[in-house]
Design a protein around this motif. Structure first.
Motif, PDB file in Angstrom:
ATOM      1  N   GLN A   6      69.158  94.145  85.377  1.00 13.84           N
ATOM      2  CA  GLN A   6      69.905  94.969  84.428  1.00 13.84           C
ATOM      3  C   GLN A   6      69.382  96.393  84.514  1.00 13.84           C
ATOM      4  N   PHE A   7      70.300  97.357  84.533  1.00 14.60           N
ATOM      5  CA  PHE A   7      69.903  98.765  84.530  1.00 14.60           C
ATOM      6  C   PHE A   7      71.089  99.629  84.114  1.00 14.60           C
ATOM      7  N   PHE A   8      70.804 100.631  83.293  1.00 14.69           N
ATOM      8  CA  PHE A   8      71.804 101.610  82.856  1.00 14.69           C
ATOM      9  C   PHE A   8      73.095 100.965  82.331  1.00 14.69           C
ATOM     10  N   ARG A  50      80.751 105.997  89.084  1.00 17.82           N
ATOM     11  CA  ARG A  50      79.313 106.218  88.859  1.00 17.82           C
ATOM     12  C   ARG A  50      78.559 104.888  88.797  1.00 17.82           C
ATOM     13  N   ALA A  51      79.108 103.913  88.097  1.00 27.16           N
ATOM     14  CA  ALA A  51      78.468 102.600  88.015  1.00 27.16           C
ATOM     15  C   ALA A  51      78.420 101.945  89.390  1.00 27.16           C
ATOM     16  N   LEU A  52      79.516 102.055  90.153  1.00 21.01           N
ATOM     17  CA  LEU A  52      79.537 101.478  91.498  1.00 21.01           C
ATOM     18  C   LEU A  52      78.488 102.132  92.387  1.00 21.01           C
ATOM     19  N   ALA A  53      78.345 103.438  92.298  1.00 25.05           N
ATOM     20  CA  ALA A  53      77.342 104.136  93.114  1.00 25.05           C
ATOM     21  C   ALA A  53      75.937 103.625  92.805  1.00 25.05           C
ATOM     22  N   GLN A  74      72.507  78.461  96.633  1.00 23.44           N
ATOM     23  CA  GLN A  74      73.161  77.458  97.465  1.00 23.44           C
ATOM     24  C   GLN A  74      72.411  76.129  97.429  1.00 23.44           C
ATOM     25  N   GLN A  75      71.111  76.195  97.126  1.00 22.97           N
ATOM     26  CA  GLN A  75      70.294  74.981  96.993  1.00 22.97           C
ATOM     27  C   GLN A  75      70.252  74.496  95.539  1.00 22.97           C
ATOM     28  N   LYS A  76      71.150  75.087  94.707  1.00 25.59           N
ATOM     29  CA  LYS A  76      71.253  74.739  93.292  1.00 25.59           C
ATOM     30  C   LYS A  76      69.961  75.022  92.522  1.00 25.59           C
ATOM     31  N   GLN A  77      69.280  76.095  92.927  1.00 20.73           N
ATOM     32  CA  GLN A  77      68.089  76.557  92.231  1.00 20.73           C
ATOM     33  C   GLN A  77      68.397  77.897  91.565  1.00 20.73           C
ATOM     34  N   LEU A  78      67.680  78.200  90.517  1.00 24.22           N
ATOM     35  CA  LEU A  78      67.885  79.466  89.824  1.00 24.22           C
ATOM     36  C   LEU A  78      67.418  80.635  90.690  1.00 24.22           C
ATOM     37  N   PRO A  79      68.197  81.703  90.738  1.00 27.28           N
ATOM     38  CA  PRO A  79      67.755  82.880  91.488  1.00 27.28           C
ATOM     39  C   PRO A  79      66.629  83.584  90.744  1.00 27.28           C
ATOM     40  N   LYS A  80      65.851  84.366  91.473  1.00 30.90           N
ATOM     41  CA  LYS A  80      64.727  85.108  90.894  1.00 30.90           C
ATOM     42  C   LYS A  80      65.214  86.469  90.393  1.00 30.90           C
ATOM     43  N   SER A  81      64.512  87.003  89.432  1.00 34.22           N
ATOM     44  CA  SER A  81      64.814  88.337  88.931  1.00 34.22           C
ATOM     45  C   SER A  81      64.502  89.378  90.000  1.00 34.22           C
ATOM     46  N   ILE A  82      65.284  90.446  89.976  1.00 36.39           N
ATOM     47  CA  ILE A  82      65.085  91.554  90.918  1.00 36.39           C
ATOM     48  C   ILE A  82      64.889  92.824  90.098  1.00 36.39           C
ATOM     49  N   ALA A  83      63.970  93.666  90.509  1.00 37.21           N
ATOM     50  CA  ALA A  83      63.666  94.898  89.791  1.00 37.21           C
ATOM     51  C   ALA A  83      64.917  95.751  89.615  1.00 37.21           C
ATOM     52  N   PRO A  84      65.029  96.442  88.492  1.00 33.96           N
ATOM     53  CA  PRO A  84      66.186  97.290  88.252  1.00 33.96           C
ATOM     54  C   PRO A  84      66.121  98.593  89.054  1.00 33.96           C
ATOM     55  N   LEU A  85      67.231  99.292  89.076  1.00 35.60           N
ATOM     56  CA  LEU A  85      67.279 100.630  89.650  1.00 35.60           C
ATOM     57  C   LEU A  85      66.517 101.554  88.713  1.00 35.60           C
ATOM     58  N   GLU A  86      65.671 102.384  89.276  1.00 39.49           N
ATOM     59  CA  GLU A  86      64.888 103.312  88.438  1.00 39.49           C
ATOM     60  C   GLU A  86      65.357 104.729  88.634  1.00 39.49           C
TER      61      GLU A  86
END
Length: 86
Positions: A6-8, A50-53, A74-86
């Motif tokens: 999540q970001f902006f 702007r959001a798309l950029a 695809q392996q039916k596992q939860l994805p990991k969090s990824i750092a937001p845009l700073e």
């Protein structure tokens, strides 16, 4: 649908039961777009410019992590969090 970043005011999510092509969902206010991880093209929907950029800038920085999360889904596992845009 797990939120991976999540970001902006933008929410990035990925489903575990999704189909090809590899993609993620970007939500901003009433807008939603499905974005191909490999090409970074919008598959479906739309976002304000702007959001798309910001989403595309973030995706370029985290493409490897996005592919790893896609594989987890695809392996039916939860994805990991990824750092937001700073």
């Amino acid at each position: 649908m797990p939120t991976i970043s999540q970001f902006f005011g933008i929410v990035i999510q990925m489903f575990w039961r999704e189909h090809s092509p590899t993609h993620f969902h970007a939500l901003y206010a009433e807008y939603e777009a499905l974005i191909d991880i490999r090409t970074l093209e919008i598959i479906k929907g739309n976002l304000p410019k702007r959001a798309l950029a910001m989403v595309l800038e973030w995706a370029v920085q985290h493409r490897t992590e996005l592919m790893e999360d896609w594989k987890l889904c695809q392996q039916k596992q939860l994805p990991k969090s990824i750092a937001p845009l700073e």
